[in-house]
Every structure is written in structure tokens, then in C-alpha cells.
Motif scaffolding. Structure first.
Motif, PDB file in Angstrom:
ATOM      1  N   ARG A 225       0.837  -1.214   0.000  1.00 12.49           N
ATOM      2  CA  ARG A 225       0.000   0.000   0.000  1.00 12.49           C
ATOM      3  C   ARG A 225       0.864   1.253   0.000  1.00 12.49           C
ATOM      4  NH1 ARG A 225      -3.627  -2.832   3.663  1.00 12.49           N
ATOM      5  NH2 ARG A 225      -2.638  -1.786   5.439  1.00 12.49           N
ATOM      6  N   LYS A 226       1.931   1.231   0.785  1.00 16.10           N
ATOM      7  CA  LYS A 226       2.803   2.404   0.851  1.00 16.10           C
ATOM      8  C   LYS A 226       3.577   2.590  -0.448  1.00 16.10           C
ATOM      9  CE  LYS A 226       4.437   3.786   4.778  1.00 16.10           C
ATOM     10  NZ  LYS A 226       5.185   3.975   6.049  1.00 16.10           N
ATOM     11  N   ILE A 227       3.998   1.498  -1.060  1.00 22.32           N
ATOM     12  CA  ILE A 227       4.675   1.580  -2.361  1.00 22.32           C
ATOM     13  C   ILE A 227       3.756   2.239  -3.386  1.00 22.32           C
ATOM     14  CG2 ILE A 227       5.502   0.166  -4.303  1.00 22.32           C
ATOM     15  CD1 ILE A 227       6.617  -1.789  -2.164  1.00 22.32           C
ATOM     16  N   GLU A 228       2.500   1.853  -3.374  1.00 18.31           N
ATOM     17  CA  GLU A 228       1.515   2.454  -4.275  1.00 18.31           C
ATOM     18  C   GLU A 228       1.319   3.938  -3.957  1.00 18.31           C
ATOM     19  OE1 GLU A 228      -1.184   2.624  -7.358  1.00 18.31           O
ATOM     20  OE2 GLU A 228      -0.105   0.814  -6.754  1.00 18.31           O
ATOM     21  N   GLN A 229       1.231   4.240  -2.674  1.00 16.82           N
ATOM     22  CA  GLN A 229       1.028   5.628  -2.231  1.00 16.82           C
ATOM     23  C   GLN A 229       2.183   6.525  -2.655  1.00 16.82           C
ATOM     24  OE1 GLN A 229       0.678   5.947   2.046  1.00 16.82           O
ATOM     25  NE2 GLN A 229       1.104   8.143   2.039  1.00 16.82           N
ATOM     26  N   TYR A 230       3.415   6.015  -2.551  1.00 19.43           N
ATOM     27  CA  TYR A 230       4.599   6.815  -2.882  1.00 19.43           C
ATOM     28  C   TYR A 230       4.976   6.744  -4.366  1.00 19.43           C
ATOM     29  CZ  TYR A 230       5.674   7.342   2.138  1.00 19.43           C
ATOM     30  OH  TYR A 230       5.656   7.664   3.473  1.00 19.43           O
ATOM     31  N   GLY A 231       4.274   5.942  -5.125  1.00 16.60           N
ATOM     32  CA  GLY A 231       4.594   5.823  -6.548  1.00 16.60           C
ATOM     33  C   GLY A 231       5.906   5.123  -6.812  1.00 16.60           C
ATOM     34  N   LEU A 232       6.205   4.068  -6.048  1.00 13.46           N
ATOM     35  CA  LEU A 232       7.481   3.356  -6.167  1.00 13.46           C
ATOM     36  C   LEU A 232       7.320   1.987  -6.827  1.00 13.46           C
ATOM     37  CD1 LEU A 232       8.936   4.136  -2.605  1.00 13.46           C
ATOM     38  CD2 LEU A 232       9.324   5.390  -4.735  1.00 13.46           C
ATOM     39  N   ASN A 233       6.205   1.772  -7.528  1.00 15.54           N
ATOM     40  CA  ASN A 233       5.909   0.459  -8.097  1.00 15.54           C
ATOM     41  C   ASN A 233       6.989  -0.039  -9.051  1.00 15.54           C
ATOM     42  OD1 ASN A 233       3.348   2.153  -7.624  1.00 15.54           O
ATOM     43  ND2 ASN A 233       2.574   0.064  -7.531  1.00 15.54           N
ATOM     44  N   GLU A 234       7.633   0.883  -9.768  1.00  7.78           N
ATOM     45  CA  GLU A 234       8.644   0.477 -10.747  1.00  7.78           C
ATOM     46  C   GLU A 234       9.950   0.038 -10.092  1.00  7.78           C
ATOM     47  OE1 GLU A 234       8.125   0.262 -14.041  1.00  7.78           O
ATOM     48  OE2 GLU A 234       6.038   0.758 -13.579  1.00  7.78           O
ATOM     49  N   ILE A 235      10.081   0.312  -8.802  1.00  5.26           N
ATOM     50  CA  ILE A 235      11.339   0.006  -8.103  1.00  5.26           C
ATOM     51  C   ILE A 235      11.316  -1.388  -7.483  1.00  5.26           C
ATOM     52  CG2 ILE A 235      12.827   0.697  -6.164  1.00  5.26           C
ATOM     53  CD1 ILE A 235      12.053   3.574  -6.752  1.00  5.26           C
ATOM     54  N   PHE A 236      10.149  -1.833  -7.025  1.00  5.88           N
ATOM     55  CA  PHE A 236      10.047  -3.104  -6.306  1.00  5.88           C
ATOM     56  C   PHE A 236       9.393  -4.184  -7.160  1.00  5.88           C
ATOM     57  CE2 PHE A 236      10.363  -0.130  -2.780  1.00  5.88           C
ATOM     58  CZ  PHE A 236      11.100  -0.825  -1.829  1.00  5.88           C
ATOM     59  N   THR A 237       9.968  -5.392  -7.118  1.00  4.76           N
ATOM     60  CA  THR A 237       9.320  -6.581  -7.658  1.00  4.76           C
ATOM     61  C   THR A 237       9.422  -7.678  -6.590  1.00  4.76           C
ATOM     62  OG1 THR A 237       9.978  -6.005  -9.916  1.00  4.76           O
ATOM     63  CG2 THR A 237       9.220  -8.257  -9.531  1.00  4.76           C
ATOM     64  N   PHE A 238       8.276  -8.271  -6.245  1.00  7.83           N
ATOM     65  CA  PHE A 238       8.245  -9.305  -5.218  1.00  7.83           C
ATOM     66  C   PHE A 238       8.022 -10.670  -5.858  1.00  7.83           C
ATOM     67  CE2 PHE A 238       7.063  -5.382  -3.085  1.00  7.83           C
ATOM     68  CZ  PHE A 238       7.879  -5.416  -1.963  1.00  7.83           C
ATOM     69  N   HIS A 239       8.798 -11.657  -5.385  1.00  8.29           N
ATOM     70  CA  HIS A 239       8.756 -13.010  -5.933  1.00  8.29           C
ATOM     71  C   HIS A 239       8.567 -14.005  -4.789  1.00  8.29           C
ATOM     72  CE1 HIS A 239      10.868 -11.360  -9.567  1.00  8.29           C
ATOM     73  NE2 HIS A 239      11.472 -10.609  -8.648  1.00  8.29           N
ATOM     74  N   ASP A 240       8.042 -15.186  -5.111  1.00  7.51           N
ATOM     75  CA  ASP A 240       7.978 -16.261  -4.132  1.00  7.51           C
ATOM     76  C   ASP A 240       9.381 -16.772  -3.823  1.00  7.51           C
ATOM     77  OD1 ASP A 240       5.218 -16.170  -4.024  1.00  7.51           O
ATOM     78  OD2 ASP A 240       4.957 -17.686  -5.590  1.00  7.51           O
ATOM     79  N   ALA A 241       9.510 -17.435  -2.689  1.00  6.56           N
ATOM     80  CA  ALA A 241      10.775 -18.096  -2.374  1.00  6.56           C
ATOM     81  C   ALA A 241      11.081 -19.144  -3.438  1.00  6.56           C
ATOM     82  CB  ALA A 241      10.688 -18.758  -0.997  1.00  6.56           C
TER      83      ALA A 241
END
Length: 361
Positions: A236-252
Motif C-alpha cells: 500500500r505504501k509503495i503504491e502511495q509513494y509511486g514506487l511500483n517500478e522500483i520493487f518486484t516481489f517473488h515467491d521463495a
């Protein structure tokens, strides 16, 4: 002995030890009690010919009784138990006369061990073990503060074990040449203590032109989400700050080393740790480390020599470490990585670690 075989750091190390001793000719088996929770390492152990014995018993007292019966039936020479509850169960099973030696592993330097009554009780129960092995000096300091009555000759620091065969360097894969951004890889489960929020706040205060140079790949499970909402809140905070292009989350993933090879640095921003596998692995793969000053990290990693260090409670400090990483030249990063690999080959060598545990058998 451990609770279950999920994608955790303690599990990874116990699996590495098990396979190592199997290769040395030992008979090895796992005893767990939460098989239904996660089977991440089942295939790895099956391929190595290591059986998994599972006790299905929700009642705590009956679980201890059934596990002792299973231990007596298996008749081991040595038990190695990692994590607080499995170690406690092994210790309770060892109160009565027995023939095995018991080695318990302290894997976390959580500050709450100093004050939490339940965790303090577990540490005092280490009197029933033959050896207490911590994977960092920081862990052992907590044990000694809480349970000063424990025999210091039974206390040992043994770092994490890594198999050199898994860490051969392929120069074609040591960095992601196709990306215009510098890549940081984080290998960690999602928990508040891993400090995703602090990392987000740090990136938020970086200038936009600096943010645009950075990309973070986070690999890890979110299986604590029934009570830990750090990932949900972070997204939610990533979306709020407009940082979506910086983070990618993956499964283990069991292929984490291949992903590490493609990163420019390995990151860890935790508020506290035992001694994290990802740091050991990043060092062995000749990567610079971006980390917070927790556990034994400040003892092994030096600012601007082989790492960029920060205060986990200060987004400004984390932002400074990220900026240093982004402004370092490729030659500087390469030199830092080489320094880390040389140190890791000494500290985390599989055969040396197996020998250290073997001396406690």
C-alpha cells in the motif's frame, strides 16, 4: 529436529548439514511436527536419500512424549535441534536417561529474548543440552545474559555452512548487463523485523533521479500473513509513494543463487537477525552487501571496504547506504565483491563447518 521444512534460514542450514553428513556416510533423518505447514525442502531431502519422520500431535505434552518415543525407536547417536520450540522438545525428551548427545542451535538474536518470559525459559532449558551452538556472537551474548548459569564450555559460535560447489562464479552471469538500473536482491521472508517499511521510507526520500537508477527484487514467502501484515502494508505504501517500478516481489525459490548472480548487490535491512544466510551467500558469490548493522554483520563487513552499512531504525541512514551503492563505480563494486568472496571461502566453508559440528558429536 525442527518444526517444519519451510523456506526458512534455520531450515536451510539444517538441510545443508544433513546432506553434508549423509555424504560423509552418516545415517541421517529429520524429525518434524508441522509437515502439513510447508514441504519446501521435501524434494531436496528425498533426492539426498534422507527420510522425514513426522509427528502429528496438536497436544503439546503428548507431542513431547511421542517425539521422545520416536527418538528412542530411532536410537540416534546425536540430535541437532534448531529453533526454540524444537530445541525445547528435544531438551525435555533428554531429561530422562538417554544415550544420545544433544546439540541445540540458537538462530535468532531477537531482543525480546531478553525480556519475554517464555523465550527466557527456553534459554534456561539449554542446561539439558550437551552443546549450544549459535550462528553469531550476538546470539551467544543474549544466551549468556539470560542464562549465565549455563556452562560456557558447552557454548560455541559456528557460522552458516555453504557448499562451494553451488557458488562457482560464471562471469557471464555476475551482473544483469541488460538492465539500465542497478539491481539489489533481497532473499527474506516477509516479517515486520525484515524492515520493508524502513526500506520504502528510505527510497521515498531519495531524489527522483536517484530512485530511477534502482531496482529491488525481493524473494521470500509470506506465510506469516495471518498475524504479520508487513507485505500488505508495504504494498500500500509503495503504491502511495509511486514506487511500483522500483520493487518486484517473488515467491521463495530453490534457484535463488541463479538470481543472486544477476544482481549487483545483496541487500538486508532487518531490525535484528541471527546471522542471515543471504549475507553469507551474497559474499560467497562475490557481491557487495547493503545491510543494517545487526548481529555479526559489523564484525565481518566494513563500510566502503566490502559493504554499505546503515542503521535499521533510520530511513536517512538506509538512504545514504543506497546512495553510496548507486554512485560507486563498477570497479569499486567488483573489488568489494572479491573481498567478500575471499572472506566467505574461509568463514562459511562447508567442510570446515561440518568438522566443527562433528567435534561436538
Amino acid at each position: 529436529m525442527i518444526d517444519m521444512l519451510g523456506a526458512g534460514g534455520a531450515q536451510r542450514q539444517l538441510v545443508e548439514l544433513a546432506i553434508g553428513y549423509k555424504e560423509r556416510g552418516y545415517e541421517v533423518a529429520f524429525l518434524i511436527y508441522y509437515k502439513a505447514f510447508d514441504d519446501y525442502y521435501d524434494g531436496v531431502l528425498e533426492a539426498a536419500g534422507i527420510p522425514i519422520m513426522d509427528i502429528k500431535e496438536p497436544n503439546y505434552l503428548l507431542r513431547v512424549i511421542k517425539m521422545r518415543r520416536m527418538i528412542c525407536r530411532y536410537a540416534p547417536n546425536t540430535i541437532i535441534a534448531f529453533l526454540e520450540v524444537p530445541a525445547f522438545i528435544a531438551e525435555m525428551a533428554s531429561i530422562l536417561p538417554h544415550k544420545w548427545r544433544l546439540i541445540v542451535g540458537e538462530r535468532s538474536a531477537a531482543p525480546k529474548k531478553l525480556t519475554n518470559k517464555r523465550l527466557r525459559f527456553f534459554l534456561h532449558c539449554h542446561r539439558f543440552a550437551d552443546a549450544v551452538v549459535a550462528n553469531s556472537n550476538a546470539n551467544l551474548e543474549i544466551v549468556r545474559k539470560v542464562a549465565p548459569e549455563l556452562d560456557t564450555t558447552k557454548q560455541h559460535v559456528i557460522y552458516n555452512s555453504l557448499d562451494p560447489a553451488k557458488f562457482e562464479l560464471d562471469q557471464k552471469q555476475t551482473a544483469n548487463k541488460k538492465s539500465s538500473k542497478r539491481q539489489i536482491l533481497i532473499a527474506s521472508s516477509h516479517q515486520y523485523l525484515k524492515n520493508l517499511d524502513g526500506l520504502i521510507e528510505a527510497i521515498h526520500i531519495l531524489p527522483k533521479e536517484v530512485q530511477s537508477q534502482l531496482h529491488i527484487n525481493w524473494f521470500g514467502h509470506n506465510k506469516f500473513n495471518t498475524y504479520d501484515h508487513s507485505l500488505e502494508e508495504g504494498l500500500r505504501k509503495i503504491e502511495q509513494y509511486g514506487l511500483n517500478e522500483i520493487f518486484t516481489f517473488h515467491d521463495a525459490t530453490l534457484d535463488i543463487y541463479e538470481h543472486m548472480r544477476k544482481a549487483e548487490a545483496i541487500g538486508l535491512f532487518s531490525k535484528y537477525e541471527g546471522f542471515p544466510n543471504a549475507i553469507c551467500e551474497g559474499m560467497y558469490l562475490a557481491k557487495p552487501i547493503i545491510a543494517t548493522r545487526v548481529s555479526d554483520i559489523p564484525l565481518l563487513l566494513k563500510e566502503d571496504e566490502n559493504a554499505f552499512l546503515s542503521d535499521p531504525n533510520s530511513p536517512e541512514s538506509i538512504a545514504t547506504a543506497l546512495t553510496k551503492f548507486l554512485t560507486a563505480t563498477p570497479e569499486q563494486l567488483s573489488k568489494m565483491g572479491e573481498s567478500n568472496r575471499a572472506k566467505a571461502q574461509i568463514l562459511f566453508n562447508k567442510d570446515a563447518i561440518l568438522n566443527q559440528y562433528e567435534q561436538l558429536f
